[in-house]
Design a protein around this motif. Structure first.
Motif, PDB file in Angstrom:
ATOM      1  N   CYS A   1       0.848  -1.195   0.000  1.00  0.00           N
ATOM      2  CA  CYS A   1       0.000   0.000   0.000  1.00  0.00           C
ATOM      3  C   CYS A   1       0.880   1.241   0.000  1.00  0.00           C
ATOM      4  CB  CYS A   1      -0.953   0.015   1.196  1.00  0.00           C
ATOM      5  SG  CYS A   1      -0.211   0.514   2.742  1.00  0.00           S
ATOM      6  N   GLU A   2       0.319   2.341  -0.466  1.00  0.00           N
ATOM      7  CA  GLU A   2       1.037   3.626  -0.497  1.00  0.00           C
ATOM      8  C   GLU A   2       0.010   4.741  -0.394  1.00  0.00           C
ATOM      9  OE1 GLU A   2       4.617   5.799  -3.020  1.00  0.00           O
ATOM     10  OE2 GLU A   2       3.237   4.450  -4.054  1.00  0.00           O
ATOM     11  N   MET A   3       0.270   5.723   0.478  1.00  0.00           N
ATOM     12  CA  MET A   3      -0.685   6.818   0.681  1.00  0.00           C
ATOM     13  C   MET A   3       0.049   8.032   1.240  1.00  0.00           C
ATOM     14  SD  MET A   3      -2.569   5.366   4.077  1.00  0.00           S
ATOM     15  CE  MET A   3      -1.637   4.785   5.470  1.00  0.00           C
TER      16      MET A   3
ATOM     17  N   TYR B   1      -3.547   1.451  10.857  1.00  0.00           N
ATOM     18  CA  TYR B   1      -3.963   1.128   9.491  1.00  0.00           C
ATOM     19  C   TYR B   1      -3.764  -0.363   9.239  1.00  0.00           C
ATOM     20  CZ  TYR B   1      -3.582   6.194   8.695  1.00  0.00           C
ATOM     21  OH  TYR B   1      -3.721   7.560   8.770  1.00  0.00           O
TER      22      TYR B   1
ATOM     23  N   SER C   1      -2.906  -3.432   6.117  1.00  0.00           N
ATOM     24  CA  SER C   1      -1.879  -3.522   5.071  1.00  0.00           C
ATOM     25  C   SER C   1      -2.352  -2.973   3.722  1.00  0.00           C
ATOM     26  CB  SER C   1      -1.436  -4.980   4.900  1.00  0.00           C
ATOM     27  OG  SER C   1      -2.553  -5.791   4.578  1.00  0.00           O
ATOM     28  N   LYS C   2      -3.659  -2.715   3.577  1.00  0.00           N
ATOM     29  CA  LYS C   2      -4.189  -2.108   2.350  1.00  0.00           C
ATOM     30  C   LYS C   2      -4.254  -0.580   2.444  1.00  0.00           C
ATOM     31  CE  LYS C   2      -4.974  -6.211   0.691  1.00  0.00           C
ATOM     32  NZ  LYS C   2      -4.105  -6.760  -0.364  1.00  0.00           N
ATOM     33  N   GLY C   3      -3.926  -0.030   3.617  1.00  0.00           N
ATOM     34  CA  GLY C   3      -3.953   1.413   3.786  1.00  0.00           C
ATOM     35  C   GLY C   3      -5.251   1.949   4.339  1.00  0.00           C
TER      36      GLY C   3
END
Length: 428
Positions: free
Chosen positions: A182-184, A213, A215-217
């Motif tokens: 994930c990235e955000m 959070y 692991s999917k964000g």
């Protein structure tokens, strides 16, 4: 006329006769061996190295499990047997670990330069070119130049990497497969990031509050009691997330139930450094730590499947250690809590109406020829009572002398320290 088979003479070839002779000889030797075995003679060769192979003393010290527990004076037989068996099991485990250490070829890596070569000048590209293909495939670059400086954390298995930038960038990566989980961008300051008990959840210390959070964000929880958090440490065996804040508070969050366990005001101002001791789970506001590459696959396996991860999580929750058991001396867990034992014993005595652990009163035997008169029996009772009293007095005197000796040693040490000046450390 043709000959019948019963009329045929024994006409064998010389090779066949030689073969039968060898067979007969082999049978004779086997027979001789069996006879010798019956007589009790051993034909096997003796082992030139009898017994187990010796283990080097340094190898044993590496896996030592603390000092041996001494059996207390006046202990009961069952307690003595339990202590002796546990010490024997501990010694066996130490020896087995020392023997099986040879099967772990991995060792801590290091750089060794040529003559007159400074290892600081060796770049990562040079190392990647020099190592084998398998190790070289683990080499990768992350160009994070926009949202830094960054804080990072590896999961317990060493497989998952979590990064958090000061300007809000948060990402988690499976660095072995190079998959981005994930990235955000949280659009505010990120002070620290930390994996929790599994790679399915992580904590982010943002500008105001603490966020959890997956692991999917996706945001799972916002803990508003934990504000201005600067640094975090996770205690995996207690399921506790410890945080140090800008207001000087050290707080503990039980992630299994989502509850704050403790909040301690250190009165030391801003806390921006925190580390934990693996042996006893104590927290320190000082950094020195090190890691060895050999991992315990039963505890943290980087190659586990999703099913294995689920089973491990259930087992870890069942074996969760209570936060009250954190102490300076981890050996206290194996000792008897004397106060609670006495309280339980008192309740047991009140319920039964008598003390089952009490010493039976002396009952003198009856003797013949008029020696069991009332006066003789009383004399014998007094004699036994005096002997018991002497034993108690000896024990108290011995304890008092030991206590006095310890106090004298402490006072001598204090005197030695008191005579020294703070400037003595600068003297040669």
């Amino acid at each position: 006329p043709p000959k019948r088979y019963w009329e045929e003479t024994d006409q064998r070839r010389p090779e066949e006769e030689q073969g039968t002779a060898v067979q007969n000889q082999n049978k004779a030797t086997v027979k001789e061996r069996s006879l010798k075995r019956k007589d009790g003679e051993s034909l096997e060769k003796k082992d030139p190295f009898p017994g187990e192979a010796p283990i080097p003393h340094k190898q044993l010290q590496k896996f030592q499990r603390g000092e041996k527990y001494k059996v207390p004076a006046g202990a009961r037989r069952r307690l003595k047997e339990a202590i002796i068996s546990s010490e024997a099991m501990s010694e066996l485990a130490q020896k087995q670990a020392a023997r099986y250490d040879l099967l772990l070829p991995e060792d801590a890596g290091f750089l060794e330069g040529d003559e007159d070569e400074d290892t600081n000048t060796i770049s990562q590209d040079d190392i990647a070119d020099a190592i084998d293909i398998t190790s070289g495939s683990k080499y990768f670059n992350l160009h994070l130049s926009q949202f830094g400086p960054y804080r990072l954390d590896y999961g317990r298995t060493g497989r998952h990497l979590l990064v958090g930038g000061k300007k809000g960038h948060v990402a988690c990566i499976d660095w072995q497969s190079k998959d981005l989980m994930c990235e955000m961008n949280v659009m505010e300051t990120v002070n620290d990031v930390k994996w929790l008990h599994t790679e399915a959840m992580f904590a982010v210390a943002q500008k105001r509050w603490l966020y959890i959070y997956d692991s999917k964000g996706l945001e799972l929880h916002c803990v508003k009691k934990f504000n201005d958090v600067l640094r975090m440490q996770f205690l995996p065996y207690h399921f506790l997330l410890a945080t140090a804040s800008a207001t000087g508070f050290l707080q503990y969050l039980d992630v299994s139930v989502g509850k704050e366990i403790a909040a301690i005001c250190t009165k030391m101002g801003r806390l921006d450094v925190i580390n934990s001791c693996r042996e006893n789970s104590l927290l320190f506001c000082v950094t020195p730590g090190a890691g060895e590459p050999n991992f315990d696959a039963l505890d943290t396996n980087p190659f586990r499947s999703s099913k294995q991860r689920q089973e491990w999580e259930v087992k870890a929750l069942l074996e969760k250690v209570q936060p009250e058991l954190i102490g300076l001396d981890p050996g206290q867990l194996s000792k008897v809590d004397q106060a609670s034992f006495e309280q339980r014993h008192k309740e047991h005595v009140e319920a039964l109406g008598f003390d089952p652990l009490a010493k039976d009163k002396f009952k003198p035997k009856t003797k013949k020829k008029g020696r069991s008169s009332a006066g003789a029996i009383e004399k014998r009772k007094r004699k036994v009572a005096h002997e018991d009293q002497r034993d108690e007095i000896r024990q108290t005197v011995q304890e008092r002398t030991e206590r006095d000796k310890e106090q004298k040693e402490k006072s001598n040490e204090k005197k030695k320290l008191g005579n020294k000046s703070t400037l003595d450390r600068f003297r040669k």
